[in-house]
Design a protein around this motif. Sequence first.
Motif, PDB file in Angstrom:
ATOM      1  N   ARG A 210       0.865  -1.179   0.000  1.00 33.14           N
ATOM      2  CA  ARG A 210       0.000   0.000   0.000  1.00 33.14           C
ATOM      3  C   ARG A 210       0.902   1.229   0.000  1.00 33.14           C
ATOM      4  NH1 ARG A 210      -5.377   0.473   2.011  1.00 33.14           N
ATOM      5  NH2 ARG A 210      -5.669  -1.677   1.357  1.00 33.14           N
ATOM      6  N   ASP A 211       0.609   2.195  -0.861  1.00 33.80           N
ATOM      7  CA  ASP A 211       1.389   3.431  -0.764  1.00 33.80           C
ATOM      8  C   ASP A 211       0.825   4.260   0.379  1.00 33.80           C
ATOM      9  OD1 ASP A 211      -0.941   3.924  -2.220  1.00 33.80           O
ATOM     10  OD2 ASP A 211      -0.029   5.495  -3.449  1.00 33.80           O
ATOM     11  N   ILE A 212       1.710   5.006   1.028  1.00 35.61           N
ATOM     12  CA  ILE A 212       1.290   5.771   2.210  1.00 35.61           C
ATOM     13  C   ILE A 212       0.914   7.167   1.751  1.00 35.61           C
ATOM     14  CG2 ILE A 212       2.022   6.681   4.437  1.00 35.61           C
ATOM     15  CD1 ILE A 212       4.066   4.318   4.428  1.00 35.61           C
ATOM     16  N   THR A 213      -0.386   7.423   1.625  1.00 36.32           N
ATOM     17  CA  THR A 213      -0.835   8.756   1.201  1.00 36.32           C
ATOM     18  C   THR A 213      -1.656   9.364   2.334  1.00 36.32           C
ATOM     19  OG1 THR A 213      -2.625   7.713  -0.022  1.00 36.32           O
ATOM     20  CG2 THR A 213      -0.651   8.202  -1.267  1.00 36.32           C
ATOM     21  N   ARG A 214      -2.762  10.023   1.996  1.00 33.54           N
ATOM     22  CA  ARG A 214      -3.574  10.659   3.034  1.00 33.54           C
ATOM     23  C   ARG A 214      -3.917   9.678   4.144  1.00 33.54           C
ATOM     24  NH1 ARG A 214      -8.786  13.025   0.374  1.00 33.54           N
ATOM     25  NH2 ARG A 214      -8.495  11.051  -0.682  1.00 33.54           N
ATOM     26  N   GLY A 215      -3.799  10.102   5.384  1.00 35.61           N
ATOM     27  CA  GLY A 215      -4.110   9.211   6.507  1.00 35.61           C
ATOM     28  C   GLY A 215      -2.849   8.628   7.118  1.00 35.61           C
ATOM     29  N   GLY A 216      -1.793   8.531   6.307  1.00 32.81           N
ATOM     30  CA  GLY A 216      -0.498   8.106   6.831  1.00 32.81           C
ATOM     31  C   GLY A 216      -0.393   6.620   7.141  1.00 32.81           C
ATOM     32  N   LEU A 217       0.785   6.265   7.670  1.00 38.95           N
ATOM     33  CA  LEU A 217       1.104   4.871   8.004  1.00 38.95           C
ATOM     34  C   LEU A 217       0.088   4.271   8.978  1.00 38.95           C
ATOM     35  CD1 LEU A 217       3.190   2.502   7.949  1.00 38.95           C
ATOM     36  CD2 LEU A 217       4.311   3.603   9.889  1.00 38.95           C
ATOM     37  N   GLY A 218      -0.315   5.064   9.966  1.00 42.34           N
ATOM     38  CA  GLY A 218      -1.259   4.573  10.980  1.00 42.34           C
ATOM     39  C   GLY A 218      -2.549   4.096  10.345  1.00 42.34           C
ATOM     40  N   VAL A 220      -3.022   3.192   7.110  1.00 45.60           N
ATOM     41  CA  VAL A 220      -2.762   2.028   6.244  1.00 45.60           C
ATOM     42  C   VAL A 220      -2.704   0.748   7.075  1.00 45.60           C
ATOM     43  CG1 VAL A 220      -1.026   0.892   4.793  1.00 45.60           C
ATOM     44  CG2 VAL A 220      -1.519   3.320   4.452  1.00 45.60           C
ATOM     45  N   LEU A 221      -1.951   0.776   8.181  1.00 47.84           N
ATOM     46  CA  LEU A 221      -1.796  -0.446   8.987  1.00 47.84           C
ATOM     47  C   LEU A 221      -3.108  -0.860   9.640  1.00 47.84           C
ATOM     48  CD1 LEU A 221       1.738  -0.003  10.595  1.00 47.84           C
ATOM     49  CD2 LEU A 221       1.104  -1.266   8.532  1.00 47.84           C
ATOM     50  N   ASN A 222      -3.926   0.118  10.041  1.00 45.98           N
ATOM     51  CA  ASN A 222      -5.240  -0.226  10.604  1.00 45.98           C
ATOM     52  C   ASN A 222      -6.133  -0.878   9.553  1.00 45.98           C
ATOM     53  OD1 ASN A 222      -6.038   0.494  13.538  1.00 45.98           O
ATOM     54  ND2 ASN A 222      -4.575   2.081  12.924  1.00 45.98           N
ATOM     55  N   GLU A 223      -6.059  -0.379   8.320  1.00 48.24           N
ATOM     56  CA  GLU A 223      -6.848  -1.002   7.244  1.00 48.24           C
ATOM     57  C   GLU A 223      -6.380  -2.442   7.012  1.00 48.24           C
ATOM     58  OE1 GLU A 223      -7.843   3.199   4.922  1.00 48.24           O
ATOM     59  OE2 GLU A 223      -6.448   1.787   3.976  1.00 48.24           O
ATOM     60  N   LEU A 257       2.990   9.473  12.088  1.00 48.56           N
ATOM     61  CA  LEU A 257       2.240   8.264  11.721  1.00 48.56           C
ATOM     62  C   LEU A 257       0.942   8.592  10.976  1.00 48.56           C
ATOM     63  CD1 LEU A 257       2.531   6.066  14.941  1.00 48.56           C
ATOM     64  CD2 LEU A 257       3.860   5.876  12.836  1.00 48.56           C
ATOM     65  N   HIS A 258       0.538   9.865  11.010  1.00 47.09           N
ATOM     66  CA  HIS A 258      -0.680  10.262  10.300  1.00 47.09           C
ATOM     67  C   HIS A 258      -0.402  11.267   9.198  1.00 47.09           C
ATOM     68  CE1 HIS A 258      -3.108   8.879  14.014  1.00 47.09           C
ATOM     69  NE2 HIS A 258      -3.096   7.936  13.087  1.00 47.09           N
ATOM     70  N   MET A 259       0.868  11.412   8.842  1.00 47.93           N
ATOM     71  CA  MET A 259       1.250  12.365   7.790  1.00 47.93           C
ATOM     72  C   MET A 259       1.280  11.635   6.449  1.00 47.93           C
ATOM     73  SD  MET A 259       2.132  15.342   9.284  1.00 47.93           S
ATOM     74  CE  MET A 259       3.538  16.131   8.494  1.00 47.93           C
ATOM     75  N   GLY A 260       0.831  12.306   5.404  1.00 53.38           N
ATOM     76  CA  GLY A 260       0.798  11.694   4.081  1.00 53.38           C
ATOM     77  C   GLY A 260       2.124  11.811   3.347  1.00 53.38           C
ATOM     78  N   GLU A 316      -6.245   4.815  13.351  1.00 52.56           N
ATOM     79  CA  GLU A 316      -6.277   5.451  12.033  1.00 52.56           C
ATOM     80  C   GLU A 316      -6.497   6.942  12.256  1.00 52.56           C
ATOM     81  OE1 GLU A 316      -9.773   3.627  10.132  1.00 52.56           O
ATOM     82  OE2 GLU A 316     -10.301   3.244  12.218  1.00 52.56           O
ATOM     83  N   LEU A 317      -6.311   7.731  11.222  1.00 53.71           N
ATOM     84  CA  LEU A 317      -6.513   9.177  11.352  1.00 53.71           C
ATOM     85  C   LEU A 317      -8.000   9.453  11.511  1.00 53.71           C
ATOM     86  CD1 LEU A 317      -5.349  12.088  11.118  1.00 53.71           C
ATOM     87  CD2 LEU A 317      -5.806  11.927   8.679  1.00 53.71           C
ATOM     88  N   TYR A 318      -8.344  10.232  12.522  1.00 56.61           N
ATOM     89  CA  TYR A 318      -9.740  10.655  12.700  1.00 56.61           C
ATOM     90  C   TYR A 318      -9.893  12.088  12.264  1.00 56.61           C
ATOM     91  CZ  TYR A 318     -10.603   6.486  15.451  1.00 56.61           C
ATOM     92  OH  TYR A 318     -10.736   5.193  15.862  1.00 56.61           O
ATOM     93  N   GLY A 319     -10.999  12.398  11.641  1.00 57.36           N
ATOM     94  CA  GLY A 319     -11.276  13.785  11.258  1.00 57.36           C
ATOM     95  C   GLY A 319     -10.350  14.208  10.139  1.00 57.36           C
TER      96      GLY A 319
END
Length: 326
Positions: A210-218, A220-223, A257-260, A316-319
């Motif tokens: 998975r590429d790490i874009t909006r929402g960041g690593l956190g 992606v890993l939660n998904e 961890l939440h930076m794109g 995961e990123l909220y908001g």
Amino acid sequence: MKITMAHGSGGRQTAQLIDEIFKKANSNPVLDMMEDSAVVAGDTKIAITTDSFVVTPLIFKGGDIGSLAVCGTVNDLLMRGAVPKYITSAYIIEEGADAELLTKIAASMAETAKEAGVTVVAGDTKVIEGNGGIYINTTGVGFVNENTDIKSANCKNGDVIILSGTLGEHHAAILSERMGVKNNIQSDCAPLGEMVQNMMNTGIEIHAMRDITRGGLGTVLNEFANVSNCGFEIAEEKIPVTPEVEGFCKILGLDPLHMGNEGKMIAVVAEKDAEKAVQIIRKSKYGENAAIIGTVTDGEGVTMLTRLGGRRTVTELYGEGLPRIC
Ligand code: MG
């Protein structure tokens, strides 16, 4: 020259806009036919993705909306193990847009497409009322080998999590420009074909990417954790972040961890191939800081071992709270 509503009329000025900017930047036999649709060769499983780009500013340190539109789309194809082949580009241009700026963006798009090995086979331009903004939609098509099956659900207990490089540059670069913060942080916007294809050609057992874009690593890993019903454990000290991005995040209270990003990815691979995979990524363009950051477990959710030896749940990123970064 400024773009006017007449450039969107479908008449002579539209043809002039296409000839003088888009055809000059991007010419190939399929596109130059100027037919209603592109007919291209293909005899295998195909991957298709689409994405719209609304980033501001249009040009930023390390890239622009044109290079971003190609990288975002190509990287999404690569993450399923596809070899990217074709891309479409649709521009929505607000009247008042600067033609010189548009020329730069079209050239950058063409250059990035060349690097990524994709041909732009179809395009569209629309001009609308507005204030000089430019938006791009791209659709990408890639070919997938019959036996390739890379997806989040394939992550399993014992797998190893590899991060291809440092977190947060794209996000921090855009935020810096928008807030007028002076620093040297550049977007990491890049096509990731070399590292992915080098891993695939070497026969690395890749379960998910998975590429790490909006929402960041956190995020992606939660998904991954949700879809695969596994736990993901990462170690803070193993996660590469440049001192400059780390400093920027601390000042603004942001979590890397939440930076794109726009040129980083996660690969979840079989344990037996992990060391080999990380070496391959490190030797590829844009992968020199790749690192093994954790493992997949039979637990649930995402947990991080902190530098201080504690454990914390990574959400995961909220908001939103984030600007238009892509
Ligand atoms: Mg993606």
